[in-house]
Scaffold this motif. Structure first.
Motif, PDB file in Angstrom:
ATOM      1  N   LEU A 115     138.028  78.632  -0.832  1.00  0.00           N
ATOM      2  CA  LEU A 115     137.919  76.533  -0.176  1.00  0.00           C
ATOM      3  C   LEU A 115     139.056  76.572   0.688  1.00  0.00           C
ATOM      4  N   GLU A 116     138.276  75.540   2.189  1.00  0.00           N
ATOM      5  CA  GLU A 116     138.579  75.270   3.441  1.00  0.00           C
ATOM      6  C   GLU A 116     139.757  74.524   2.652  1.00  0.00           C
ATOM      7  N   ARG A 117     141.206  74.506   2.374  1.00  0.00           N
ATOM      8  CA  ARG A 117     142.175  73.700   2.503  1.00  0.00           C
ATOM      9  C   ARG A 117     142.342  72.293   3.629  1.00  0.00           C
ATOM     10  N   PHE A 124     136.542  67.973  -8.962  1.00  0.00           N
ATOM     11  CA  PHE A 124     136.987  67.708  -8.179  1.00  0.00           C
ATOM     12  C   PHE A 124     137.668  68.370  -7.973  1.00  0.00           C
ATOM     13  N   THR A 125     138.379  69.161  -6.817  1.00  0.00           N
ATOM     14  CA  THR A 125     139.514  70.273  -6.320  1.00  0.00           C
ATOM     15  C   THR A 125     141.104  69.422  -6.350  1.00  0.00           C
ATOM     16  N   PRO A 126     142.686  69.865  -6.241  1.00  0.00           N
ATOM     17  CA  PRO A 126     142.871  69.345  -6.478  1.00  0.00           C
ATOM     18  C   PRO A 126     143.590  68.425  -4.929  1.00  0.00           C
ATOM     19  N   ASP A 127     142.843  68.549  -3.505  1.00  0.00           N
ATOM     20  CA  ASP A 127     143.111  68.593  -2.331  1.00  0.00           C
ATOM     21  C   ASP A 127     141.849  67.276  -2.120  1.00  0.00           C
ATOM     22  N   SER A 128     140.384  67.115  -3.194  1.00  0.00           N
ATOM     23  CA  SER A 128     139.890  66.180  -2.520  1.00  0.00           C
ATOM     24  C   SER A 128     138.723  66.151  -1.965  1.00  0.00           C
ATOM     25  N   ARG A 129     138.606  67.143  -1.947  1.00  0.00           N
ATOM     26  CA  ARG A 129     138.558  67.906  -0.456  1.00  0.00           C
ATOM     27  C   ARG A 129     136.335  68.398  -1.119  1.00  0.00           C
ATOM     28  N   TYR A 130     136.133  68.747  -2.566  1.00  0.00           N
ATOM     29  CA  TYR A 130     134.961  69.418  -2.737  1.00  0.00           C
ATOM     30  C   TYR A 130     134.839  68.907  -4.104  1.00  0.00           C
ATOM     31  N   PHE A 131     133.865  68.870  -4.226  1.00  0.00           N
ATOM     32  CA  PHE A 131     132.991  68.626  -6.134  1.00  0.00           C
ATOM     33  C   PHE A 131     132.202  69.554  -5.882  1.00  0.00           C
ATOM     34  N   ILE A 132     132.729  70.429  -7.355  1.00  0.00           N
ATOM     35  CA  ILE A 132     132.209  71.944  -8.528  1.00  0.00           C
ATOM     36  C   ILE A 132     131.664  71.346  -8.977  1.00  0.00           C
ATOM     37  N   TYR A 133     130.001  71.854  -9.466  1.00  0.00           N
ATOM     38  CA  TYR A 133     129.260  71.383 -10.520  1.00  0.00           C
ATOM     39  C   TYR A 133     129.047  73.046 -11.475  1.00  0.00           C
ATOM     40  N   ARG A 139     123.844  78.399 -11.352  1.00  0.00           N
ATOM     41  CA  ARG A 139     124.280  79.244 -10.101  1.00  0.00           C
ATOM     42  C   ARG A 139     124.807  77.557  -9.401  1.00  0.00           C
ATOM     43  N   LEU A 140     126.603  77.852  -8.973  1.00  0.00           N
ATOM     44  CA  LEU A 140     127.577  76.823  -8.696  1.00  0.00           C
ATOM     45  C   LEU A 140     127.278  76.203  -7.376  1.00  0.00           C
ATOM     46  N   VAL A 141     127.123  75.073  -7.803  1.00  0.00           N
ATOM     47  CA  VAL A 141     126.891  74.354  -6.079  1.00  0.00           C
ATOM     48  C   VAL A 141     128.675  73.568  -5.962  1.00  0.00           C
ATOM     49  N   ILE A 142     128.850  72.976  -4.405  1.00  0.00           N
ATOM     50  CA  ILE A 142     130.190  72.620  -4.474  1.00  0.00           C
ATOM     51  C   ILE A 142     130.097  72.134  -2.841  1.00  0.00           C
ATOM     52  N   ASN A 143     129.829  71.017  -3.349  1.00  0.00           N
ATOM     53  CA  ASN A 143     129.005  69.721  -2.080  1.00  0.00           C
ATOM     54  C   ASN A 143     128.288  69.873  -2.784  1.00  0.00           C
ATOM     55  N   SER A 196     141.651  59.669  -4.252  1.00  0.00           N
ATOM     56  CA  SER A 196     140.918  58.258  -4.895  1.00  0.00           C
ATOM     57  C   SER A 196     139.913  57.449  -3.643  1.00  0.00           C
ATOM     58  N   ARG A 197     139.253  58.123  -3.191  1.00  0.00           N
ATOM     59  CA  ARG A 197     138.946  58.272  -1.610  1.00  0.00           C
ATOM     60  C   ARG A 197     137.251  58.616  -1.878  1.00  0.00           C
ATOM     61  N   SER A 198     137.163  59.379  -2.958  1.00  0.00           N
ATOM     62  CA  SER A 198     135.725  60.006  -3.435  1.00  0.00           C
ATOM     63  C   SER A 198     135.231  59.939  -4.568  1.00  0.00           C
ATOM     64  N   PHE A 199     134.212  59.734  -4.604  1.00  0.00           N
ATOM     65  CA  PHE A 199     133.713  59.470  -6.161  1.00  0.00           C
ATOM     66  C   PHE A 199     131.954  60.522  -6.149  1.00  0.00           C
ATOM     67  N   ALA A 200     132.365  61.048  -7.720  1.00  0.00           N
ATOM     68  CA  ALA A 200     130.899  61.478  -7.707  1.00  0.00           C
ATOM     69  C   ALA A 200     130.378  61.499  -9.087  1.00  0.00           C
ATOM     70  N   TYR A 201     129.279  61.590  -9.359  1.00  0.00           N
ATOM     71  CA  TYR A 201     128.966  61.177 -10.587  1.00  0.00           C
ATOM     72  C   TYR A 201     127.204  61.554 -11.090  1.00  0.00           C
ATOM     73  N   THR A 202     126.797  62.235 -11.802  1.00  0.00           N
ATOM     74  CA  THR A 202     125.646  62.978 -11.988  1.00  0.00           C
ATOM     75  C   THR A 202     124.870  62.269 -13.199  1.00  0.00           C
ATOM     76  N   TYR A 203     123.291  62.139 -12.517  1.00  0.00           N
ATOM     77  CA  TYR A 203     122.670  61.491 -13.997  1.00  0.00           C
ATOM     78  C   TYR A 203     121.227  62.323 -14.282  1.00  0.00           C
ATOM     79  N   LYS A 204     120.882  61.487 -15.001  1.00  0.00           N
ATOM     80  CA  LYS A 204     119.341  62.131 -14.961  1.00  0.00           C
ATOM     81  C   LYS A 204     118.604  61.543 -15.710  1.00  0.00           C
TER      82      LYS A 204
END
Length: 231
Positions: free
Chosen positions: A225-227, A164-173, A182-186, A130-138
Motif C-alpha cells: 500500500l502506497e502511503r 479505511f486504512t489508517p492513512d485514509s488512502r484506501y478503502f478495503i473490502y 476477491r479483495l478490492v482495494i478502492n 474525515s475527508r472520505s466516505f464509503a458505503y455499500t448497498y444492496k
C-alpha cells in the motif's frame, strides 16, 4: 397474746450444675460480644468516608461560564421523525450521514445530499481523516460499494472486513463473485480464490496481508500500500 417474730433467714439461691453452666456461658458470651463491639467501633472510627464524596468537588463543572453553542444542521423528512435513524458522524464532527427507511427501501443521506433509493444500505464509514466516505448497498440481490460518490463494480455479496486504512488512502473490502472471493482495494481487485480469510494490515500499515484457499493450496498474499509521502 404475745407475738414472737423470728429473725428472717437469708435465702441463698441454689443452682444445679446445668444452671451454673448456662450462667457462665451467658457471661462469657456477653464479654466476647462487648469486646467485638469495642473492636468494631474502633475500626469504624478509623474509616474515612469523606474523601470519596469530597473528591467530587475536584471534577470540572460542565460549564465554566461559557455559553453552549448548537446549530441545526438538517431538516428531516416528516416520516423519519418517528423512526430511529442509523446515524454516523465523521471523526472531526463536521460531516454526518444517516439512513432513511421508506417501506421496503432505504436511502443514504450524506450532509443533506440524498443518494439513490436502494433495497438496503449494508455499511457506511468515514475515513480517519474525515475527508472520505464509503458505503455499500444492496439492490436486486447485487451489492456495490460507493467511495466518495464513485459507484464500484457489482458483486454478488460484499462483506467484512470493510475498512479505511489508517492513512485514509484506501478503502478495503472483501467481495464474492460467482461463488469465489476477491479483495478490492478502492477499485482494484485481487484474483479470485475459493475463500479469502480475514485480511489484516502489517504492523507498519504498509502492506495488506491475507491468507486464501484455492483448491488444495493455501496461499499467503501481500499487497503493498502506497502511503502518504511515498513517491
Amino acid at each position: 397474746l404475745i407475738f414472737m417474730i423470728s429473725p428472717a433467714k437469708k435465702i441463698t439461691p441454689v443452682f444445679n450444675k446445668q444452671q451454673r453452666r448456662l450462667v457462665w456461658t451467658m457471661a462469657v458470651l456477653t464479654v466476647i460480644a462487648a469486646g467485638l463491639l469495642l473492636v468494631f467501633s474502633w475500626r469504624l472510627s478509623r474509616l474515612n468516608f469523606l474523601p470519596a464524596w469530597s473528591s467530587l468537588s475536584v471534577l470540572p463543572a460542565l460549564f465554566q461560564g461559557e455559553t453552549m453553542r448548537e446549530t441545526a444542521v438538517a431538516t428531516l423528512p416528516v416520516f423519519s421523525s418517528t423512526e430511529e435513524l442509523s446515524f454516523l458522524s465523521s471523526p472531526d464532527g463536521r460531516n454526518f450521514a444517516y439512513i432513511l427507511n421508506n417501506n421496503q427501501s432505504q436511502q443514504l443521506v450524506l450532509n443533506e445530499k440524498a443518494g439513490p433509493i436502494v433495497d438496503s444500505v449494508t455499511f457506511m464509514a468515514f475515513s480517519p481523516d474525515s475527508r472520505s466516505f464509503a458505503y455499500t448497498y444492496k439492490l436486486k440481490d447485487k451489492e456495490r460499494a460507493v467511495i466518495n460518490g464513485l459507484v464500484g463494480k457489482e458483486y454478488d455479496w460484499i462483506f467484512n472486513p470493510r475498512f479505511f486504512t489508517p492513512d485514509s488512502r484506501y478503502f478495503i473490502y472483501k467481495a464474492r463473485e460467482k461463488g469465489k472471493d476477491r479483495l478490492v482495494i478502492n477499485s482494484q481487485e485481487s484474483r479470485l480464490y475459493d475463500r479469502i480469510y480475514e485480511p489484516f494490515l502489517s504492523p507498519d500499515k504498509a502492506t495488506l496481508i491475507f491468507f486464501a484457499r484455492d483448491g488444495e493450496r493455501l496461499w499467503r498474499g501481500e499487497i503493498p500500500l502506497e502511503r502518504s509521502g511515498d513517491q
